[in-house]
Structures are given as C-alpha cells and as structure tokens.
Scaffold this active site. Structure first.
Site, PDB file in Angstrom:
ATOM      1  CE1 TYR A   1      -4.266  -2.456   5.248  1.00 33.84           C
ATOM      2  CE2 TYR A   1      -3.658  -0.173   4.812  1.00 33.84           C
ATOM      3  CZ  TYR A   1      -4.054  -1.425   4.356  1.00 33.84           C
ATOM      4  OH  TYR A   1      -4.219  -1.637   3.007  1.00 33.84           O
TER       5      TYR A   1
ATOM      6  CB  SER B   1      -0.873   0.019   1.268  1.00 31.41           C
ATOM      7  OG  SER B   1      -1.515   1.274   1.414  1.00 31.41           O
TER       8      SER B   1
HETATM    9  P1  NAD Z   1     -11.259  -6.729   0.010  1.00 28.20           P
HETATM   10  O1  NAD Z   1     -11.691  -6.663   1.425  1.00 28.20           O
HETATM   11  O2  NAD Z   1     -12.229  -6.470  -1.080  1.00 28.20           O
HETATM   12  O3  NAD Z   1     -10.527  -8.110  -0.278  1.00 28.20           O
HETATM   13  C1  NAD Z   1      -9.641  -8.710   0.644  1.00 28.20           C
HETATM   14  C2  NAD Z   1      -9.823 -10.212   0.547  1.00 28.20           C
HETATM   15  O4  NAD Z   1      -8.903 -10.842   1.469  1.00 28.20           O
HETATM   16  C3  NAD Z   1     -11.239 -10.644   0.924  1.00 28.20           C
HETATM   17  O5  NAD Z   1     -11.847 -11.401  -0.107  1.00 28.20           O
HETATM   18  C4  NAD Z   1     -11.028 -11.443   2.196  1.00 28.20           C
HETATM   19  O6  NAD Z   1     -11.934 -12.540   2.346  1.00 28.20           O
HETATM   20  C5  NAD Z   1      -9.590 -11.923   2.054  1.00 28.20           C
HETATM   21  N1  NAD Z   1      -9.070 -12.265   3.374  1.00 28.20           N
HETATM   22  C6  NAD Z   1      -9.022 -11.435   4.444  1.00 28.20           C
HETATM   23  N2  NAD Z   1      -8.650 -12.132   5.530  1.00 28.20           N
HETATM   24  C7  NAD Z   1      -8.453 -13.414   5.131  1.00 28.20           C
HETATM   25  C8  NAD Z   1      -8.094 -14.605   5.794  1.00 28.20           C
HETATM   26  N3  NAD Z   1      -7.850 -14.633   7.122  1.00 28.20           N
HETATM   27  N4  NAD Z   1      -7.995 -15.745   5.082  1.00 28.20           N
HETATM   28  C9  NAD Z   1      -8.260 -15.746   3.749  1.00 28.20           C
HETATM   29  N5  NAD Z   1      -8.616 -14.654   3.059  1.00 28.20           N
HETATM   30  C10 NAD Z   1      -8.719 -13.494   3.748  1.00 28.20           C
HETATM   31  O7  NAD Z   1     -10.053  -5.682  -0.074  1.00 28.20           O
HETATM   32  P2  NAD Z   1      -9.219  -5.110  -1.308  1.00 28.20           P
HETATM   33  O8  NAD Z   1      -9.361  -3.652  -1.253  1.00 28.20           O
HETATM   34  O9  NAD Z   1      -9.508  -5.858  -2.560  1.00 28.20           O
HETATM   35  O10 NAD Z   1      -7.755  -5.448  -0.776  1.00 28.20           O
HETATM   36  C11 NAD Z   1      -6.817  -6.278  -1.451  1.00 28.20           C
HETATM   37  C12 NAD Z   1      -5.426  -5.868  -1.015  1.00 28.20           C
HETATM   38  O11 NAD Z   1      -5.192  -4.514  -1.418  1.00 28.20           O
HETATM   39  C13 NAD Z   1      -5.226  -5.884   0.502  1.00 28.20           C
HETATM   40  O12 NAD Z   1      -3.948  -6.422   0.805  1.00 28.20           O
HETATM   41  C14 NAD Z   1      -5.298  -4.424   0.890  1.00 28.20           C
HETATM   42  O13 NAD Z   1      -4.606  -4.139   2.075  1.00 28.20           O
HETATM   43  C15 NAD Z   1      -4.666  -3.795  -0.329  1.00 28.20           C
HETATM   44  N6  NAD Z   1      -4.979  -2.363  -0.501  1.00 28.20           N
HETATM   45  C16 NAD Z   1      -6.272  -1.949  -0.639  1.00 28.20           C
HETATM   46  C17 NAD Z   1      -6.542  -0.594  -0.798  1.00 28.20           C
HETATM   47  C18 NAD Z   1      -7.942  -0.068  -0.930  1.00 28.20           C
HETATM   48  O14 NAD Z   1      -8.129   1.162  -0.871  1.00 28.20           O
HETATM   49  N7  NAD Z   1      -8.941  -0.909  -1.143  1.00 28.20           N
HETATM   50  C19 NAD Z   1      -5.467   0.322  -0.818  1.00 28.20           C
HETATM   51  C20 NAD Z   1      -4.162  -0.136  -0.697  1.00 28.20           C
HETATM   52  C21 NAD Z   1      -3.927  -1.490  -0.536  1.00 28.20           C
END
Ligand code: NAD
Length: 243
Positions: free
Chosen positions: A143, A130
């Site tokens: 985080y 991130s």
């Molecule tokens: P999201 O919540 O849509 O998807 C995250 C997925 O991870 C979910 O499907 C969830 O079930 C899975 N997950 C979480 N805990 C788990 C566990 N214990 N076992 C198995 N699966 C698990 O979120 P997203 O926004 O698609 O995030 C994806 C990645 O991008 C993450 O690493 C997040 O930190 C990163 N990210 C997101 C953003 C944002 O603004 N959305 C920004 C920067 C980084």
C-alpha cells in the site's frame, strides 16, 4: 470556492472521501460525473459505474465524462484499496489489486484526461495519495509503495504538463474516518467507534480526519486559489505526520 461551470470526474465517488468530494464540488457549483463500482446512492449530474481494474473502462473514463458533461475541467483520482502486511505476506492477488487500483488506474485516467484538458486550454487533476506515500508505514508495504508511486507520478506530471495549463497535485491524508479505515478495524476484531476515538487521541489536533477535512483541500487544489501549484504533495494530517 466558486467552481460554477466546472466539469469534474471523481473516482471512488461512493467511498468516504469520494462522496464528500462529490458533495462539496457540487455545492461549489461544479457538475460532477461519479465513477465507482456502484454509484446508485450518489447524487451527481452523471454516473459512470465500472471497475477500475478493467483497463478499457479506466482508459475511456475521461472521454466518457467529457461526453456526459460537454467537457472536462477537473479530475479527482480518489479510488483506492488498502492491503495489509509485510511483503512476505502479500499475495499476487493483493499486489495486482493494489497496483491496479492505486497506480495503474490513475495513470490511465491521467493519460487520457491530459490531452482532453490540453485541447481546451487547461484543467486541474488531484490524486489522492497518503502520508504513507511520503514516509514508510508499518505492516502495509505494498500500500505504501503504491501511494509513493502515485505521489511521484503526480510530481512528474505536475512538471510535465504545467505548460499545457494543467495543474496536477496530490493530497496526502493521514487517518480518515471512512469505510476503508473502519472496516480495517472491524476485520481485526476492534469496535470501529472505539478504535477511531483512541486513534484520535494520537493526533495533535485531537481527532482523526473526517472526509470533509480532505475534500476541502481537494476543492482548494482544483480551484483558482491554487493557480500556482503544480506537482505539490499536500499533507493533511492534523499535526501527525507518521502512522
Ligand atoms: P473507501 O473505501 O471509503 O472508498 C474507496 C472507494 O474506491 C470505494 O467506494 C471503492 O468502491 C472504490 N474502488 C475501490 N476499488 C475500485 C475499483 N476496482 N473500481 C472502482 N472503484 C473502486 O476509502 P477512503 O478512505 O474514502 O479512500 C479514498 C482514498 O483516500 C483512497 O485512495 C485511499 O487510499 C486514500 N486514503 C485514505 C485514508 C484513510 O485513512 N481512510 C488515508 C490516506 C489515504
């Protein structure tokens, strides 16, 4: 991108960014193992549901994926959780969850995947970090720390395993329009559509990222077009580098 014949494991495959990565990998010709707690709604060549907090599941995922697809060329450690608050409001449970999903699970998966890839002559791993792993963000101390940890691990692994033909890089998004972001708004009492539109106005490109904007960069990083990139932290932010 042509990824015909490549075999890929994607964690968090049912989430916003993960589902886009799975779709785009498959559209580029790769065969994909989808891993998440519930993968019933995801089209993929194989499904390995489980909880990444279960260390045996995380340790075993790369070999299980290789068994399902006949090898493993690509791993995308995308699953993640976000917990809010300064350290004084961070519970033990939040600490364990954040470190467990965002740092320990990708560590376990990389540790298991690297020897499999090395034995086959190489591979590519992308970790989803991130912008908040590169610089501090307000009110999300743990985080941010977990994303800094995976960013650092990526740089170190990228250096350590390049000689084995394994390229390990990270993508560092700023805000992305996914359930993670939208449920955060909803929990705080904001309408997600309005909040996403307002947030978009703070981004020089005029909108926050859609999952596909991040997935395209992941595809580039796993493809031969990124053949000289090892240990890079690639920021994808629409011109907005801070939170
Ligand atoms: P999201 O919540 O849509 O998807 C995250 C997925 O991870 C979910 O499907 C969830 O079930 C899975 N997950 C979480 N805990 C788990 C566990 N214990 N076992 C198995 N699966 C698990 O979120 P997203 O926004 O698609 O995030 C994806 C990645 O991008 C993450 O690493 C997040 O930190 C990163 N990210 C997101 C953003 C944002 O603004 N959305 C920004 C920067 C980084």
């Amino acid at each position: 991108m042509n990824l015909t014949g490549k075999r890929a494991l994607v964690t968090g495959a049912s989430g916003g960014i993960g589902a886009a990565i799975v779709r785009k990998l498959r559209a580029a010709g790769a065969r994909v193992v989808a891993a998440d707690r519930d993968v019933s709604g995801i089209e993929a060549e194989a499904h390995l549901p489980g909880d990444l907090l279960d260390s045996a599941y995380a340790d075993g995922l790369p070999q299980a994926a290789a068994d399902a697809l006949g090898g493993l060329d690509i791993v995308v450690n995308n699953a993640g959780v976000i917990t809010r608050g300064p350290v004084t409001e961070t519970s033990d449970a939040d600490w364990k969850l954040s470190v467990g999903v965002n740092v320990e699970a990708p560590f376990r998966i990389c540790r298991a995947a690297i020897p499999i890839m090395a034995a086959a002559g190489g591979g590519a791993i992308v970790n989803v970090a991130s912008c908040w792993g590169l610089r501090p963000g307000p009110n999300h101390a743990v985080y941010c720390m977990t994303k800094a940890a995976i960013a650092s691990l990526t740089q170190c692994m990228g250096m350590d395993h390049a000689r084995q033909g394994i390229r390990i890089n990270a993508v560092c998004p700023n805000e992305v329009n996914t359930p993670m972001l939208r449920t955060g708004f909803a929990k705080r009492g904001f309408d997600p559509d309005t909040a996403v539109a307002e947030l978009g106005r703070t981004v020089p490109l005029g909108r926050i990222a859609e999952p596909e904007d991040i997935a395209d960069v992941v595809l580039f990083l796993v493809s031969d077009a990124a053949r000289y990139m090892c240990g890079s932290l690639v920021e994808v932010n629409g011109g907005k580098p801070v939170g």
